[in-house]
Design an enzyme around this catalytic site. Structure first.
Site, PDB file in Angstrom:
ATOM      1  N   CYS A 175      -5.145   2.421 -10.856  1.00  0.00           N
ATOM      2  CA  CYS A 175      -6.231   1.556 -11.052  1.00  0.00           C
ATOM      3  C   CYS A 175      -7.433   2.364 -11.436  1.00  0.00           C
ATOM      4  CB  CYS A 175      -6.935   0.798  -9.807  1.00  0.00           C
ATOM      5  SG  CYS A 175      -7.437   1.653  -8.499  1.00  0.00           S
ATOM      6  N   ASN A 190      -8.973   4.811  -7.816  1.00  0.00           N
ATOM      7  CA  ASN A 190      -7.867   5.040  -6.903  1.00  0.00           C
ATOM      8  C   ASN A 190      -8.761   4.989  -5.512  1.00  0.00           C
ATOM      9  OD1 ASN A 190      -5.917   7.785  -5.894  1.00  0.00           O
ATOM     10  ND2 ASN A 190      -5.414   5.515  -5.955  1.00  0.00           N
ATOM     11  N   CYS A 239      -9.942   1.728  -4.122  1.00  0.00           N
ATOM     12  CA  CYS A 239      -9.501   0.069  -3.834  1.00  0.00           C
ATOM     13  C   CYS A 239      -8.416  -0.363  -3.962  1.00  0.00           C
ATOM     14  CB  CYS A 239     -10.754  -0.698  -4.399  1.00  0.00           C
ATOM     15  SG  CYS A 239     -12.387  -0.192  -4.065  1.00  0.00           S
ATOM     16  N   ARG A 240      -8.191  -0.736  -5.108  1.00  0.00           N
ATOM     17  CA  ARG A 240      -6.809  -1.426  -5.524  1.00  0.00           C
ATOM     18  C   ARG A 240      -5.596  -0.619  -5.475  1.00  0.00           C
ATOM     19  NH1 ARG A 240      -8.696  -3.519 -11.129  1.00  0.00           N
ATOM     20  NH2 ARG A 240      -9.372  -1.482 -11.227  1.00  0.00           N
ATOM     21  N   SER A 241      -5.497   0.438  -5.888  1.00  0.00           N
ATOM     22  CA  SER A 241      -4.140   1.310  -5.976  1.00  0.00           C
ATOM     23  C   SER A 241      -3.803   1.685  -4.391  1.00  0.00           C
ATOM     24  CB  SER A 241      -4.177   2.183  -7.274  1.00  0.00           C
ATOM     25  OG  SER A 241      -5.274   3.161  -7.024  1.00  0.00           O
ATOM     26  N   ASP A 276     -10.949  -6.038  -9.437  1.00  0.00           N
ATOM     27  CA  ASP A 276     -11.566  -4.916  -8.849  1.00  0.00           C
ATOM     28  C   ASP A 276     -12.489  -5.367  -7.777  1.00  0.00           C
ATOM     29  OD1 ASP A 276     -12.857  -2.475  -8.028  1.00  0.00           O
ATOM     30  OD2 ASP A 276     -13.166  -1.731 -10.057  1.00  0.00           O
TER      31      ASP A 276
END
Length: 159
Positions: free
Chosen positions: A7, A10, A12-14, A124
C-alpha cells in the site's frame, strides 16, 4: 510461494492484509508453505508500527499486527517475491513503474488476485474513523478466503 502486500505507507491496509492472511494461512493446510510480508511505496513511516486504529481494529477480530514495522518497497522485492499484491490502482502503477530490469515478481491488485472484486481497490482508511478501518478489515477478511482458495489451487492442495 512468497507474497508481498503493498500500500502507500505500510501502516494501515498492507499490515492488516498481512495479518489477516497470515492468520488464515497458519490455520490452514498452507501453514509453512507461504511466506508473507508487507511494504509501502512511500518512505514516510519506515520503522513505525501500524496505525494505532489499524492495530485496535485487527485486535477486535483476533489478529495481532502490533509487532509489524513499516518498510518501503525495495528493488530486491521484485526478485524475492512471487507476487506484489497492491491495495489500489495508484500503488499498482507505482509498483510496476519501479520494477527493475529482470524483475521476477508479478504484480496485481490484491482484491483481483484473491478473486474478490474485479478491478477492486482497498480504500485508504487513514483519514477516516473506526467505520473506515472496519470496512477495510471486512474487505481484507473476505479477500483472505479467496487467497486461501487460490493458493490451494496453485499449490495443488485439497481442502
Amino acid at each position: 510461494m512468497r507474497l508481498l502486500v503493498v500500500c502507500l505507507g505500510n501502516i494501515c491496509r498492507s499490515p492488516v492484509a498481512e495479518g489477516v492472511l497470515r492468520a488464515r494461512i497458519e490455520a490452514s493446510s498452507l501453514a509453512g508453505r507461504i511466506e508473507l510480508d508487507s511494504a509501502g511505496t512511500g518512505d514516510w513511516h519506515v520503522g513505525d508500527p501500524p496505525d494505532r486504529r489499524a492495530i485496535a481494529n485487527a485486535a477486535e477480530h483476533g489478529v495481532d499486527i502490533s509487532g509489524l514495522r513499516a518498510r518501503q518497497l525495495a528493488a530486491l522485492d521484485y526478485r524475492d517475491f512471487d507476487w506484489l499484491l497492491c491495495a489500489d490502482k495508484a500503488n499498482l502503477r507505482d509498483v510496476r513503474a519501479r520494477a527493475p530490469k529482470g524483475a521476477r515478481a508479478r504484480s496485481a491488485l490484491l482484491l483481483d488476485w484473491c478473486n474478490t472484486v474485479t478491478d477492486g481497490e482497498v480504500p485508504d482508511p487513514y483519514t477516516g474513523g473506526p467505520a473506515q478501518f472496519e470496512h477495510v478489515f471486512q474487505l481484507l477478511d473476505r479477500a483472505a478466503d479467496g487467497a486461501i482458495a487460490r493458493l490451494r489451487e496453485e499449490l495443488g492442495l485439497r481442502g
